[in-house]
Design an enzyme around this catalytic site. Structure first.
Site, PDB file in Angstrom:
ATOM      1  N   SER A  82       0.421  -1.331   0.098  1.00 22.08           N
ATOM      2  CA  SER A  82       0.048  -0.558  -0.347  1.00 22.08           C
ATOM      3  C   SER A  82       1.140   1.200  -0.529  1.00 22.08           C
ATOM      4  O   SER A  82      -0.225   2.614  -0.533  1.00 22.08           O
ATOM      5  CB  SER A  82      -0.850   0.184   1.483  1.00 22.08           C
ATOM      6  OG  SER A  82      -1.956  -0.815   0.734  1.00 22.08           O
ATOM      7  N   LYS A  85       0.158   3.889  -2.878  1.00 18.43           N
ATOM      8  CA  LYS A  85      -0.985   5.251  -2.787  1.00 18.43           C
ATOM      9  C   LYS A  85      -0.818   6.440  -2.044  1.00 18.43           C
ATOM     10  O   LYS A  85      -1.220   7.263  -2.710  1.00 18.43           O
ATOM     11  CB  LYS A  85      -1.958   4.796  -1.153  1.00 18.43           C
ATOM     12  CG  LYS A  85      -2.855   2.854  -1.683  1.00 18.43           C
ATOM     13  CD  LYS A  85      -3.528   3.211  -0.598  1.00 18.43           C
ATOM     14  CE  LYS A  85      -4.627   1.381  -0.624  1.00 18.43           C
ATOM     15  NZ  LYS A  85      -4.218   0.265   0.092  1.00 18.43           N
ATOM     16  N   SER A 142      -6.648   3.742   4.197  1.00 20.67           N
ATOM     17  CA  SER A 142      -5.639   3.261   3.197  1.00 20.67           C
ATOM     18  C   SER A 142      -6.399   2.285   2.745  1.00 20.67           C
ATOM     19  O   SER A 142      -6.420   0.701   1.790  1.00 20.67           O
ATOM     20  CB  SER A 142      -5.173   1.344   3.815  1.00 20.67           C
ATOM     21  OG  SER A 142      -3.619   1.196   2.773  1.00 20.67           O
ATOM     22  N   LYS A 244       2.977   6.789   5.387  1.00 18.44           N
ATOM     23  CA  LYS A 244       2.121   5.968   4.911  1.00 18.44           C
ATOM     24  C   LYS A 244       2.410   3.988   5.627  1.00 18.44           C
ATOM     25  O   LYS A 244       3.826   4.042   5.362  1.00 18.44           O
ATOM     26  CB  LYS A 244       1.929   5.817   3.087  1.00 18.44           C
ATOM     27  CG  LYS A 244       1.074   4.980   2.762  1.00 18.44           C
ATOM     28  CD  LYS A 244      -0.450   5.265   3.097  1.00 18.44           C
ATOM     29  CE  LYS A 244      -1.454   4.276   2.381  1.00 18.44           C
ATOM     30  NZ  LYS A 244      -1.763   3.578   3.368  1.00 18.44           N
TER      31      LYS A 244
END
Length: 404
Positions: A82, A85, A142, A244
């Site tokens: 992720s 992202k 997320s 993140k």
């Protein structure tokens, strides 16, 4: 005879413009000085090797300068999960800040977005959700569903959005990155590196400061569901404000974190750890090392005057000289007082002079290593003097050259 003499004067003086004065030390007033009450270490700190982390790859970068403080396997291509992202949110924010979309625009939720598995924001097919809510769903929760919904809204479909992701990665200099989707869902060839993710993190922080605070938000409430930000460091270290997390079986547990203390901001990228707690702990080690032994130091500001020089054949006889851009370095703590800066200024400077015209250069060294080599430029324009004033200065230059 006079015509020949004048011709000789003009010819000789024109050849003197590019000579340079010998290197001169920069006046101490222009070098960085400690603030009142600050204790300046007289001896440099002994810097140990960077910590060895229980991770597949990692990197620690100064967010301001881009200097790498520590790294291991930072160019090994790995699945980002992720962390992908980050690019998706970067592109969405870029669209907002360039006025192509608005935060309150309503996005139709497609069947594809609604059916996405993994981490979710829990949007419902056939409903409409605002861009800003979906953006929070991407960054904080997320959400794979939120990411696909935004990708479809920005580019019409996810494939077109992924093309834009790859184009932007190339523009940013992420040379070892390729995306297959917008979410980080496992896919063959969907790879990046710790170094490339640090490049992307710098772009997020420096290009979009207005929206960057979203990465520090600890919770997001949507559809009667309150979900926490998975970045554990947001609760452990008040100086951490992003960025993140990511996790798949193939990628392991990954984290891109940023922390700012005083004038120094570091970005830590840690990939391939064994657990959620491990990625937080290993990242803490990396950040602690950076802040203990290094700092960001601004030596000069753009437009700062460093000297002045005589102008020949000009309406004024002096021009102020300065630095065109900010000069910022990542330095070991306690070493800023050991910097050696020298100016090399053109010996003969003749009007006309334009603002920003290069008239020399400035170098900065530490222990004999060249750290900076930047132009010295005119900070003001100087017009040519009248005919007789130019003639007089050219005569002076002629005889100066004759007897030098």
């Amino acid at each position: 005879m006079i015509k020949k003499l004048l011709a000789s004067v003009l010819l000789v003086s024109s050849g003197l413009t590019f000579a340079q004065q010998p290197a001169a030390p920069v006046p101490s007033a222009t070098l960085p000085t400690p603030t009142p009450g600050q204790v300046v270490e007289q001896k440099p700190v002994v810097i140990p090797a960077a910590p060895q982390l229980a991770a597949t790859g990692f990197i620690l970068v100064d967010a301001t300068t881009g200097s790498i403080v520590a790294e291991s396997n930072s160019e090994q291509r790995l699945p980002p999960a992720s962390l992908t992202k980050m690019m998706s949110s970067y592109l969405v924010v870029d669209e907002i800040e360039k006025g192509r979309i608005t935060e309150d625009a309503m996005v139709n939720i497609s069947v594809k977005a609604w059916k996405m598995g993994g981490s979710r924001m829990y949007v419902k097919e056939g409903t409409q959700v605002s861009v800003i809510d979906l953006l929070r769903g991407v960054i904080i929760q997320s959400g794979n569903d939120a990411t696909v919904a935004l990708a479809e809204y920005v580019s019409g479909n996810e494939d077109a959005f992924v093309d834009k992701m790859n184009q932007t990665a190339a523009q940013l200099g992420m040379v070892n990155t390729h995306f297959e989707n917008s979410t980080g869902w496992p896919a063959e060839g969907h790879l990046t590196t710790a170094k490339d993710l640090a490049v992307l993190a710098r772009a997020i922080i420096n290009d979009h400061p207005t929206h960057y605070p979203i990465y520090a938000e600890k919770y997001f409430f949507y559809n009667n569901i309150r979900q926490p930000n998975r970045n554990l460091l947001l609760n452990r270290d008040e100086t951490v404000d992003g960025l993140k997390t990511g996790h798949t079986e193939e990628a392991g547990y990954c984290l891109v974190a940023s922390s700012k203390r005083e004038n120094t901001r570091f970005i830590a990228v840690v990939m391939g750890t064994e657990s959620e707690s491990a990625r937080a702990a290993e990242t803490q080690k990396l950040l602690a090392y950076g802040f203990r032994y290094f700092q960001t130091t601004q030596l000069y500001q753009a437009g700062q005057q460093v000297s002045s020089s005589r102008v020949w054949a000009g309406k004024t006889q002096e021009v102020t000289l300065g630095i065109p851009n900010n000069i910022v370095l990542t330095l070991p703590k306690g070493r800023e007082q050991s910097l050696q800066a020298k100016m090399h200024i053109n010996e003969i400077i003749k009007a006309p002079i334009a603002v920003g015209q290069e008239l020399g250069n400035l170098t900065v060294e530490l222990d004999g290593q060249l750290l900076v080599n930047t132009p010295i430029v005119a900070l003001q324009a100087v017009e040519e003097a009248g005919f007789f004033a130019r003639l007089l200065d050219n005569l002076k230059l002629f005889f100066r050259n004759l007897f030098s």
